[in-house]
Design a protein around this motif. Structure first.
Motif, short mmCIF file in Angstrom:
data_model
loop_
_atom_site.label_atom_id
_atom_site.label_comp_id
_atom_site.label_asym_id
_atom_site.label_seq_id
_atom_site.Cartn_x
_atom_site.Cartn_y
_atom_site.Cartn_z
N VAL A 16 21.48 28.33 53.98
CA VAL A 16 22.25 27.62 52.95
C VAL A 16 23.22 28.57 52.26
O VAL A 16 24.40 28.24 52.03
N GLY A 17 22.75 29.78 51.96
CA GLY A 17 23.62 30.77 51.34
C GLY A 17 24.76 31.18 52.24
O GLY A 17 25.90 31.35 51.79
N LEU A 18 24.48 31.30 53.53
CA LEU A 18 25.53 31.65 54.49
C LEU A 18 26.61 30.58 54.53
O LEU A 18 27.81 30.89 54.57
N TYR A 19 26.17 29.32 54.48
CA TYR A 19 27.15 28.23 54.44
C TYR A 19 28.06 28.37 53.20
O TYR A 19 29.28 28.27 53.32
N GLY A 20 27.45 28.63 52.06
CA GLY A 20 28.24 28.76 50.84
C GLY A 20 29.18 29.95 50.88
O GLY A 20 30.35 29.85 50.50
N SER A 23 32.06 29.03 53.31
CA SER A 23 32.88 27.83 53.14
C SER A 23 33.56 27.73 51.78
O SER A 23 34.59 27.06 51.66
N GLN A 24 33.01 28.35 50.76
CA GLN A 24 33.54 28.13 49.42
C GLN A 24 34.84 28.88 49.19
O GLN A 24 35.04 29.98 49.72
N GLN A 25 35.70 28.29 48.39
CA GLN A 25 36.99 28.91 48.08
C GLN A 25 36.96 29.64 46.75
O GLN A 25 37.68 30.63 46.57
N VAL A 26 36.17 29.15 45.81
CA VAL A 26 36.13 29.79 44.50
C VAL A 26 35.30 31.08 44.60
O VAL A 26 34.22 31.08 45.20
N VAL A 27 35.83 32.15 44.02
CA VAL A 27 35.18 33.45 44.16
C VAL A 27 33.74 33.41 43.68
O VAL A 27 32.82 33.93 44.33
N VAL A 28 33.51 32.77 42.53
CA VAL A 28 32.16 32.75 41.97
C VAL A 28 31.21 31.95 42.86
O VAL A 28 30.03 32.29 42.99
N MET A 29 31.73 30.91 43.50
CA MET A 29 30.87 30.13 44.39
C MET A 29 30.50 30.95 45.64
O MET A 29 29.40 30.82 46.17
N VAL A 30 31.43 31.78 46.09
CA VAL A 30 31.11 32.69 47.20
C VAL A 30 29.98 33.63 46.79
O VAL A 30 29.04 33.89 47.55
N MET A 31 30.07 34.13 45.55
CA MET A 31 29.01 35.01 45.05
C MET A 31 27.68 34.27 44.99
O MET A 31 26.62 34.85 45.26
N MET A 32 27.73 33.00 44.64
CA MET A 32 26.48 32.22 44.61
C MET A 32 25.88 32.14 46.01
O MET A 32 24.65 32.22 46.18
N GLY A 33 26.73 31.98 47.02
CA GLY A 33 26.22 31.96 48.40
C GLY A 33 25.56 33.27 48.76
O GLY A 33 24.47 33.29 49.36
N LEU A 34 26.19 34.37 48.39
CA LEU A 34 25.60 35.69 48.68
C LEU A 34 24.26 35.84 47.96
O LEU A 34 23.30 36.40 48.52
N GLU A 35 24.20 35.35 46.72
CA GLU A 35 22.95 35.44 45.97
C GLU A 35 21.84 34.65 46.66
O GLU A 35 20.69 35.10 46.73
N LEU A 36 22.18 33.47 47.18
CA LEU A 36 21.17 32.67 47.88
C LEU A 36 20.68 33.38 49.14
O LEU A 36 19.49 33.33 49.47
N MET A 37 21.60 34.04 49.83
CA MET A 37 21.18 34.79 51.02
C MET A 37 20.20 35.90 50.63
O MET A 37 19.17 36.10 51.28
N LEU A 38 20.51 36.61 49.55
CA LEU A 38 19.61 37.68 49.11
C LEU A 38 18.30 37.09 48.60
O LEU A 38 17.24 37.73 48.70
N ASN A 39 18.36 35.87 48.05
CA ASN A 39 17.14 35.19 47.63
C ASN A 39 16.20 35.00 48.82
O ASN A 39 14.99 35.25 48.73
N SER A 88 45.97 35.24 37.72
CA SER A 88 45.43 33.90 37.44
C SER A 88 44.82 33.27 38.68
O SER A 88 44.99 32.07 38.93
N ALA A 89 44.16 34.07 39.48
CA ALA A 89 43.57 33.58 40.72
C ALA A 89 42.07 33.45 40.57
O ALA A 89 41.41 34.34 40.03
N ASP A 90 41.53 32.32 41.01
CA ASP A 90 40.08 32.18 41.04
C ASP A 90 39.61 31.72 42.43
O ASP A 90 38.45 31.40 42.61
N MET A 91 40.52 31.67 43.37
CA MET A 91 40.18 31.24 44.73
C MET A 91 40.38 32.40 45.71
O MET A 91 41.31 33.20 45.55
N THR A 92 39.54 32.42 46.72
CA THR A 92 39.66 33.50 47.71
C THR A 92 40.99 33.40 48.46
O THR A 92 41.57 34.42 48.83
#
Lengths: 100, 189
Positions: A16-20, A23-39, A88-92
């Motif tokens: 699930v984390g790898l998917y996030g 696939s995610q464009q927002v930088v913080v959402m990408v970080m959430m994916g990485l966190e889930l992988m480490l989880n 003013s960027a928040d997207m990858t």
């Protein structure tokens, strides 16, 4: 509760984390994916510790992973703050030039 | 007790995975953050089931605080309504799904097919005390390595995120006699 069960759940979290992260464009959402992988990594390490070699070395390894999660989040927030402030960027997709 | 532990584990496992999946389905980034916090709390509680009392509590406490910071951060910077804002900000969704499923099948298949060895040794009666003794004894090098990394993270985080650095205040060559501050300080000399 078996080693295999814990590892399959950890694999699901990692997937699930790898998917996030991919696939995610927002930088913080990408970080959430990485966190889930480490989880998932933390859960897998805990399973290995308990079912294979329950000595303190495994616990120390898990603490190192938790520390890595902390560093990842802190530096990720700092870079995202700098990106937001400077352009003013928040997207990858708005910061692809950083990969060059 | 074993049956109860099994039931609790599977409940926590379902919560962790489902909440993790909802992180990327919610229409609100604040709710996504809370879902991630729920996933972490479920994993932290699952760690308690395998006698990782200290690590489990560290994961729960640290991740709850981290997600609180993340929620505040997103509300501050992302300019989004934290309540409800439909969003679908993904790219290469199909490839990401394929990679995620492939990763899960590979890791899950390996977990089920590998002939795992039998357990060696038994856990210490007080796992937290054993961990503390290891960190302050034979595993001291780990603490000695992690500690400066943490300090470096604090310094680097502030240096990167600070709005004005010393070059803004004192010029590119750091030779400006008087710092260029929006709010001048000092005693006027």
């Amino acid at each position: 509760m078996t080693l295999q069960a814990l590892l399959v759940v950890a694999a699901a979290l990692f997937g699930v984390g790898l998917y996030g992260a991919l696939s995610q464009q927002v930088v913080v959402m990408v970080m959430m994916g990485l966190e889930l992988m480490l989880n998932g990594v933390v859960l897998a390490a805990a399973a290995m510790w308990w079912f294979l070699a329950p000595d303190p070395t495994g616990q120390v390894l898990i603490l190192v992973v938790v520390a890595a999660m902390t560093v990842e989040m802190a530096m990720g927030f700092a870079v995202a703050t700098l990106l937001h402030r400077s352009r003013s960027a928040d997207m990858t997709d708005m910061a692809t030039d950083l990969s060059r | 007790m074993t049956v109860l532990a099994d039931v609790v584990f599977w409940v926590l496992a379902v919560i962790a995975v489902v909440a993790g999946a909802w992180v990327f389905r919610f229409d609100s980034m604040a709710r996504a953050t809370y879902a991630l916090a729920v996933s972490f709390v479920a994993v932290g509680l699952a760690l308690l089931l395998v006698d990782l009392d200290y690590v489990g509590m560290v994961v729960v406490l640290m991740m709850v605080m981290e997600m609180a910071v993340m929620a505040v951060y997103m509300i501050m910077f992302m300019g989004m309504n934290p309540a409800l804002m439909p969003m679908s900000m993904v790219h290469d969704n199909r490839k990401a799904v394929v990679a995620a499923v492939a990763g899960f099948v590979l890791l899950g298949g390996g977990a089920l097919l590998v002939p795992w060895p039998v357990r060696r040794g038994v856990p210490a009666p007080d796992g937290t005390a054993a961990l503390g003794e290891a960190l302050m004894g034979s595993k001291m090098l780990v603490m000695m390595a992690v500690s400066p990394v943490m300090v470096a993270t604090i310094v680097a985080g502030i240096a990167i995120a600070a709005p004005r650095g010393r070059y803004d205040r004192l010029g590119d060559d750091l030779d400006r006699g008087r710092a260029d501050d929006p709010q001048p300080g000092g005693v006027g000399r």
